[in-house]
Design a protein around this motif. Structure first.
Motif, PDB file in Angstrom:
ATOM      1  N   GLN A 179       0.821  -1.210   0.000  1.00 22.21           N
ATOM      2  CA  GLN A 179       0.000   0.000   0.000  1.00 22.21           C
ATOM      3  C   GLN A 179       0.860   1.267   0.000  1.00 22.21           C
ATOM      4  O   GLN A 179       0.593   2.209  -0.744  1.00 22.21           O
ATOM      5  N   GLY A 197       1.884   4.230  -3.502  1.00 17.10           N
ATOM      6  CA  GLY A 197       1.465   5.624  -3.527  1.00 17.10           C
ATOM      7  C   GLY A 197       2.562   6.635  -3.309  1.00 17.10           C
ATOM      8  O   GLY A 197       2.327   7.834  -3.435  1.00 17.10           O
ATOM      9  N   ILE A 214      -8.460   9.332   7.279  1.00 15.31           N
ATOM     10  CA  ILE A 214      -8.874   8.152   6.514  1.00 15.31           C
ATOM     11  C   ILE A 214     -10.320   7.784   6.839  1.00 15.31           C
ATOM     12  O   ILE A 214     -11.106   7.446   5.951  1.00 15.31           O
ATOM     13  N   LYS A 265     -13.575   7.487   4.256  1.00 18.64           N
ATOM     14  CA  LYS A 265     -14.425   6.294   4.167  1.00 18.64           C
ATOM     15  C   LYS A 265     -15.895   6.666   4.378  1.00 18.64           C
ATOM     16  O   LYS A 265     -16.793   6.141   3.700  1.00 18.64           O
ATOM     17  N   ARG A 299     -14.948   2.030  -0.841  1.00 24.33           N
ATOM     18  CA  ARG A 299     -14.017   2.706   0.069  1.00 24.33           C
ATOM     19  C   ARG A 299     -12.583   2.689  -0.445  1.00 24.33           C
ATOM     20  O   ARG A 299     -11.876   3.686  -0.373  1.00 24.33           O
ATOM     21  N   GLU A 300     -12.158   1.513  -0.952  1.00 28.06           N
ATOM     22  CA  GLU A 300     -10.758   1.376  -1.358  1.00 28.06           C
ATOM     23  C   GLU A 300     -10.452   2.176  -2.618  1.00 28.06           C
ATOM     24  O   GLU A 300      -9.277   2.379  -2.957  1.00 28.06           O
ATOM     25  N   GLN A 326      -9.265   7.599  -2.598  1.00 28.52           N
ATOM     26  CA  GLN A 326      -8.051   7.967  -1.869  1.00 28.52           C
ATOM     27  C   GLN A 326      -7.683   9.426  -2.107  1.00 28.52           C
ATOM     28  O   GLN A 326      -7.341  10.150  -1.186  1.00 28.52           O
ATOM     29  N   ARG A 327      -7.772   9.837  -3.366  1.00 31.54           N
ATOM     30  CA  ARG A 327      -7.330  11.184  -3.762  1.00 31.54           C
ATOM     31  C   ARG A 327      -8.542  12.043  -4.083  1.00 31.54           C
ATOM     32  O   ARG A 327      -9.360  11.709  -4.951  1.00 31.54           O
ATOM     33  N   GLU A 375      -4.884  13.667   0.022  1.00 29.83           N
ATOM     34  CA  GLU A 375      -4.579  12.246  -0.089  1.00 29.83           C
ATOM     35  C   GLU A 375      -4.888  11.569   1.247  1.00 29.83           C
ATOM     36  O   GLU A 375      -4.322  11.934   2.278  1.00 29.83           O
ATOM     37  N   LYS A 376      -5.819  10.621   1.226  1.00 31.81           N
ATOM     38  CA  LYS A 376      -6.209   9.884   2.427  1.00 31.81           C
ATOM     39  C   LYS A 376      -6.591  10.832   3.566  1.00 31.81           C
ATOM     40  O   LYS A 376      -6.264  10.603   4.727  1.00 31.81           O
ATOM     41  N   ASP A 417      -9.771  10.449  -7.501  1.00 37.05           N
ATOM     42  CA  ASP A 417     -10.814   9.432  -7.352  1.00 37.05           C
ATOM     43  C   ASP A 417     -12.183  10.079  -7.180  1.00 37.05           C
ATOM     44  O   ASP A 417     -13.209   9.438  -7.414  1.00 37.05           O
TER      45      ASP A 417
END
Length: 626
Positions: free
Chosen positions: A304, A308, A380, A384, A394-395, A398-399, A421-422, A482
């Protein structure tokens, strides 16, 4: 989330280490080392403690602090030096002289190697030991090595110069075997060098025992001068024996990874080593299940994290071997463009550095668990929540990218792009746009131009990288979001969807719907207004992103407006260019002062002459008459 000083001060360990002070902008303003972090850091916040005006001013600016635990004061000192060189903190002026620590250098690239004092660490065939904090102790130890192992000190080129000159004094006093005369073979000399390397690699006990015996023997003979000499040499060797592992002689880039875990949580600590120097660290919180082994946790984290991050070092030093090591090595090597190694050190300084990372991970796990959980929920966890609200995987979220437009009645229209980011701002990916095609206060047209330029630029970069057969980088334009957040409802969302349709892109777009008081009341997504709990972390995250995009756009617009105001008054004067404009503003400080100045005063400014001064004077007089 506010930094609780009382809580964090109570957690400080009574161990050596380095402490790092941050201001409100999260800039590092001071780095210090301590024998006891608990006692030293607490001193700064005691009302009775005073360290001078400069330090007191620094304390007033501290917004938070962090620390790295080391195994010795020596390691703390060297790490302090590395961090200061890397970050150049504002209040470390007394330490920013780029001081270098000494090394012992063994010139293994020569047929008859020498043992030298060095302050430079080079990538050559020599072996380096250190760094050390005492130059005197290093010189004493080199002198001791010459006495014990009879190593040459001359700089003659051997074997070319064998027999060219007479043997030096060191041969006659039995401190050199005279390889310059051919009195010792290369093999015999190499055995002595092997003894030197053993000594410098930490096998000190035979030498320490020998010096102790000689010191005691000299004292028994009442030869106190000789005993004192052995005593001093003994102290020097003991000081050299205090090895440290914060700097490594190979000058490589590597990340040191270790984890600490219990039955529910895990923390991975990363030490970043660049050019052989440890320059920083970071830690990451993971939620696990009982069945997860350390190898599985570390494997998952590496996949992970390094998917990134834009930079991959040449080597990852791991606490334990991981699953699919060969496959992950191949993947990382392909991303980096050169071979990447995953290694588990079993002994030496690298193993000790991994142990140090594990020790710091355990401190974070035991002391900062609740704090980390709150931070995860704020970042994070908030992302979510937002993904769940919009029924997105959810996955896959991120961005986040958000945009805003700023202008004053259409004057100097600008656009801003902020990236999260996150759940955390990625400020290096922020971008600003000066509008080129839109005239007047047309926010929809302005947003259309900004989004078109942003994604056309990204598509162009992606095409260029494909043509060069390079992997996609995770830069601000090449990597697409995203989720796009628009500072408005249906109208702004439709503009974004129109741009994406024109460029044949499929990216979710969400609008932030305002109430009558210009506060976000819900989200506009897929032609439906989605209500949102104002007390949720998702709502707080959206608000932060919204405010950040607005702030970034306003600051850029303000800077352009300020430049335009100066330009409109001075740059329109014949003969006044950027250099003379700056000189006038530097001399007179304001436009009113320039307007009131005489020709002689204007001509006295840097870069000005009588002709340009007369032009400025006439320009303002003409303005007054009109």
């Amino acid at each position: 989330m506010a930094f609780d000083f009382a809580e964090e001060l109570a957690k400080l360990p009574n161990k050596p280490g380095v402490y790092i002070m941050h201001d409100k902008k999260d800039a590092i303003i001071y780095v210090g080392k301590a024998i006891s972090l608990r006692h030293r850091v607490r001193q700064y916040f005691q009302a009775s403690h005073h360290e001078g005006i400069k330090k007191d001013r620094m304390v007033q600016q501290i917004d938070r602090f962090e620390y790295i635990v080391t195994d010795s004061e020596l390691e703390a000192l060297v790490l302090e030096c590395n961090l200061i060189k890397e970050h150049r903190p504002k209040y470390n002026t007394m330490l920013t002289d780029d001081k270098t620590y000494p090394y012992i250098k063994v010139t293994l690239g020569e047929m008859f190697p020498r043992v030298l004092f060095s302050r430079q660490l080079k990538k050559d065939k020599s072996a380096y030991f250190g760094p050390y904090t005492s130059a005197g102790a290093v010189k004493d130890t080199i002198g001791l090595i010459h006495k014990l192992y009879q190593i040459r000190t001359c700089n003659r080129c051997l074997p070319r110069d064998i027999g060219a000159e007479r043997a030096c004094l060191n041969y006659h006093i039995h401190q050199c075997q005279a390889p310059c005369q051919g009195y010792v073979s290369q093999e015999e000399y190499r055995k002595q060098i092997d003894g030197v390397l053993d000594f410098l690699n930490g096998r000190y006990q035979p030498v320490l025992r020998m010096l102790q015996e000689k010191m005691e023997a000299a004292a028994e003979k009442l030869d106190f001068e000789k005993a004192a000499e052995y005593r001093d040499l003994l102290g020097s060797v003991k000081q050299i024996a205090q090895k440290q592992k914060i700097t490594h002689a190979d000058g490589e880039d590597r990340d040191i990874l270790a984890l600490a875990c219990d039955d529910r949580d895990a923390v991975v600590q990363i030490f970043f080593v660049r050019d052989g120097r440890m320059i920083g660290r970071d830690h990451f919180y993971l939620r696990i299940v009982n069945e997860d082994t350390p190898a599985q946790i570390l494997t998952s984290f590496i996949k992970q994290f390094y998917a990134g991050t834009p930079y991959i070092p040449r080597e990852l030093m791991l606490q334990t071997d991981i699953d699919d090591r060969e496959v992950i090595e191949e993947w990382l090597s392909k991303r980096k463009g050169q071979k990447v190694y995953l290694r588990v050190p079993k002994r030496g300084t690298k193993e000790k550095l991994v142990e140090l990372a594990e020790k710091n991970a355990m401190i974070v796990l035991t002391q900062d668990r609740e704090k980390i959980k709150r931070e995860e929920g704020r970042t994070i966890g908030a992302v979510k929540e937002l993904a769940d609200l919009l029924s997105l995987p959810r996955e896959r979220v991120q961005r986040l990218e958000a945009y805003d437009i700023s202008n004053t009645n259409g004057f100097e229209s600008v656009g801003s792009m902020v990236v999260y980011e996150k759940g955390r701002p990625s400020r290096s990916d922020y971008r600003k746009f000066k509008l080129r095609t839109v005239v007047g206060p047309d926010d929809y047209a302005s947003m259309h131009e900004v989004l078109t330029r942003r994604f056309e630029h990204g598509l162009k970069e992606r095409k260029e990288r494909r043509e060069r057969e390079l992997e996609d980088e995770y830069g601000s334009f090449t990597r697409f979001p995203d989720l796009i957040l628009m500072d408005g409802g249906r109208g702004q969302v439709n503009i974004a969807l129109q741009v994406l349709d024109e460029l044949h892109l499929n990216i979710p777009v969400c609008g932030m719907v305002k109430d009558d008081n210009h506060r976000t009341r819900g989200l506009y997504y897929n032609n439906v207004e989605v209500s949102i709990d104002r007390h949720s972390e998702a709502f707080r995250l959206i608000t932060r992103i919204q405010d950040e995009a607005h702030r970034f756009a306003i600051e850029y617009h303000r800077s352009l407006r300020s430049k335009e105001q100066v330009h409109s008054v001075l740059d329109d004067i014949p003969g006044i260019g950027p250099a003379r404009r700056k000189a006038l503003m530097r001399t007179f400080q304001s436009l009113d002062a320039i307007r009131a100045a005489s020709v002689e005063e204007l001509a006295a400014a840097d870069s000005m002459n009588e002709r340009s001064a007369q032009a400025v004077y006439d320009f303002f007089r003409a303005q007054e008459q009109s």
